[in-house]
Design a protein around this motif. Structure first.
Motif, PDB file in Angstrom:
ATOM      1  N   UNK A  51      40.345  19.907  34.894  1.00 30.29           N
ATOM      2  CA  UNK A  51      39.805  20.814  35.910  1.00 30.29           C
ATOM      3  C   UNK A  51      39.335  20.028  37.128  1.00 30.29           C
ATOM      4  N   UNK A  52      38.948  20.785  38.146  1.00 26.93           N
ATOM      5  CA  UNK A  52      38.478  20.160  39.385  1.00 26.93           C
ATOM      6  C   UNK A  52      37.127  19.496  39.213  1.00 26.93           C
ATOM      7  N   UNK A  53      36.352  19.879  38.163  1.00 24.11           N
ATOM      8  CA  UNK A  53      35.034  19.281  37.936  1.00 24.11           C
ATOM      9  C   UNK A  53      35.058  18.166  36.902  1.00 24.11           C
ATOM     10  N   UNK A  54      36.252  17.705  36.503  1.00 23.25           N
ATOM     11  CA  UNK A  54      36.361  16.650  35.501  1.00 23.25           C
ATOM     12  C   UNK A  54      35.946  15.311  36.108  1.00 23.25           C
ATOM     13  N   UNK A  55      35.211  14.512  35.320  1.00 26.74           N
ATOM     14  CA  UNK A  55      34.867  13.152  35.732  1.00 26.74           C
ATOM     15  C   UNK A  55      35.299  12.193  34.629  1.00 26.74           C
ATOM     16  N   UNK A  56      35.378  10.910  34.967  1.00 26.19           N
ATOM     17  CA  UNK A  56      35.881   9.897  34.036  1.00 26.19           C
ATOM     18  C   UNK A  56      34.787   8.898  33.705  1.00 26.19           C
ATOM     19  N   UNK A  57      34.865   8.320  32.501  1.00 26.10           N
ATOM     20  CA  UNK A  57      33.988   7.255  32.053  1.00 26.10           C
ATOM     21  C   UNK A  57      34.796   6.279  31.209  1.00 26.10           C
ATOM     22  N   UNK A  58      34.353   5.019  31.210  1.00 26.40           N
ATOM     23  CA  UNK A  58      35.014   4.016  30.385  1.00 26.40           C
ATOM     24  C   UNK A  58      34.448   4.051  28.976  1.00 26.40           C
ATOM     25  N   UNK A  59      35.317   3.947  27.988  1.00 23.56           N
ATOM     26  CA  UNK A  59      34.918   3.864  26.598  1.00 23.56           C
ATOM     27  C   UNK A  59      35.500   2.629  25.951  1.00 23.56           C
ATOM     28  N   UNK A  60      34.894   2.189  24.847  1.00 21.64           N
ATOM     29  CA  UNK A  60      35.357   0.990  24.144  1.00 21.64           C
ATOM     30  C   UNK A  60      36.207   1.391  22.955  1.00 21.64           C
ATOM     31  N   UNK A  61      37.316   0.623  22.767  1.00 19.92           N
ATOM     32  CA  UNK A  61      38.197   0.868  21.631  1.00 19.92           C
ATOM     33  C   UNK A  61      37.786  -0.046  20.485  1.00 19.92           C
ATOM     34  N   UNK A  62      36.877   0.406  19.657  1.00 15.69           N
ATOM     35  CA  UNK A  62      36.445  -0.373  18.514  1.00 15.69           C
ATOM     36  C   UNK A  62      35.704  -1.627  18.953  1.00 15.69           C
ATOM     37  N   UNK A  63      36.021  -2.744  18.266  1.00 17.31           N
ATOM     38  CA  UNK A  63      35.354  -4.020  18.546  1.00 17.31           C
ATOM     39  C   UNK A  63      36.285  -4.975  19.279  1.00 17.31           C
ATOM     40  N   UNK A  64      37.410  -4.454  19.800  1.00 13.35           N
ATOM     41  CA  UNK A  64      38.376  -5.332  20.462  1.00 13.35           C
ATOM     42  C   UNK A  64      37.935  -5.712  21.866  1.00 13.35           C
ATOM     43  N   UNK A  65      37.009  -4.968  22.456  1.00 13.75           N
ATOM     44  CA  UNK A  65      36.598  -5.244  23.826  1.00 13.75           C
ATOM     45  C   UNK A  65      37.454  -4.547  24.851  1.00 13.75           C
ATOM     46  N   UNK A  66      38.555  -3.890  24.390  1.00 13.34           N
ATOM     47  CA  UNK A  66      39.416  -3.155  25.308  1.00 13.34           C
ATOM     48  C   UNK A  66      38.797  -1.796  25.617  1.00 13.34           C
ATOM     49  N   UNK A  67      39.128  -1.290  26.783  1.00 14.90           N
ATOM     50  CA  UNK A  67      38.541  -0.021  27.226  1.00 14.90           C
ATOM     51  C   UNK A  67      39.608   1.042  27.350  1.00 14.90           C
TER      52      UNK A  67
END
Length: 322
Positions: A91-107
């Motif tokens: 939607x037009x009100x959607x925002x994004x955030x970074x999340x972590x994938x487990x303990x790999x350090x990847x986002x």
């Protein structure tokens, strides 16, 4: 020659078979899903984010990161191009955030709705989506301020726990302990009185009831006294009129005596004497009632005993003692 021909045929067959297998794998691994591209704008860094990193909408994977680069118009911004499934409800009100994938350090990039209860209005293709910092990012940004606050708090605690303050605190604790002991002794001393308090309250209630009854009786007596006073006033007025009549009768009798003293026949003289005696009796009666008006209600009080009568000596002693 035949052996060479067979070898060439076998080699061509293997080559064609390998090409066919490679084409099949490429066919099955190909992404034929219709994608819509959006641009995620990050004012801060995007640590751990790589190409082909997953994009999730409320926890459901709906796309991947297609490219990452700086904004040519504003190098302080980072533009992340994401390819999202066209059926995903962005939607037009959607925002994004970074999340972590487990303990790999990847986002990965997580998409969230600012207002899940609002009507869904789909975002236009190519729309920009703001990347908001996560709780960890906010804590990392405010870390120096928190450390400075902790340091200031530690300094104040050290100043508070100086030698003089600790000695004062020890004295206060000793005084508090003494006050607690005094309070305990006071409570122990008040317990007998507290046990007798219900009886005292009951007696006080009974006394109040008796006082109320006494007040009602006093009010009744006051009403009777006012009525008696009114009756006495009425009787005194009557006596005043009687006294006036007696005085007028006596005056008339005296005038009559003076008028008739010279030429009154002997047989009328007893009548005049009787009239004079009657007027004097009426005057004396009026005087007695005027001196003791209560005698009309309670009777005349007895005359004090004279010499030789019973009680005369006691009256003399009482008068001497006074």
């Amino acid at each position: 020659m035949e052996n060479k021909a067979h070898a060439i045929a076998a080699g061509l067959f293997l080559l064609l078979l390998g090409l066919a297998l490679a084409a099949s794998v490429a066919w099955f691994q190909g992404d034929r899903t219709e994608r819509v591209h959006y641009t995620v704008v990050a004012r801060s860094g995007v640590p751990g984010l790589n190409l082909k990193a997953p994009v999730k909408l409320r926890g459901v994977e709906v796309g991947y990161v297609d490219s990452i680069g700086f904004d040519p118009a504003d190098p302080r911004q980072i533009l992340v191009d994401i390819a999202v499934d066209a059926a995903a409800p962005v939607s037009a009100s959607t925002f994004a955030q970074l999340g972590l994938q487990g303990v790999t350090g990847l986002s990965f990039i997580g998409l969230e709705e600012a207002d899940a209860k609002a009507p869904l209005t789909r975002a236009a293709p190519g729309a920009r989506i703001a990347l908001k910092p996560t709780l960890l990012d906010r804590l990392a940004e405010s870390g120096p301020l928190l450390l400075a606050g902790f340091a200031e708090t530690a300094d104040r605690l050290n100043a508070l726990l100086s030698e003089g303050n600790r000695a004062q605190l020890n004295r206060s604790l000793v005084q508090l302990e003494q006050a607690a002991g005094d309070t305990s002794r006071l409570m122990a001393a008040l317990q007998p009185g507290a046990r007798e308090l219900p009886v005292f309250l009951k007696d006080a209630d009974a006394t109040a009831q008796r006082a109320s009854a006494a007040l009602r009786e006093i009010e009744a007596l006051a009403a009777d006294s006012r009525q008696l006073t009114q009756e006495l006033k009425t009787r005194v007025a009557v006596l005043d009129r009687l006294d006036g009549a007696a005085v007028q009768l006596q005056t008339t009798t005296r005038n009559l005596e003076l008028a008739l003293v010279g030429d009154t026949p002997p047989r009328t003289r007893p009548l005049v004497a009787d009239l004079s005696a009657a007027s004097r009796s009426i005057e004396r009666a009026a005087r007695d009632v005027g001196e003791q008006p209560q005698s009309l209600l309670f009777g005349r009080s007895g005359q004090p005993p004279g010499p030789g009568e019973a009680g005369f000596d006691a009256r003399l002693k009482a008068g001497g003692s006074k």
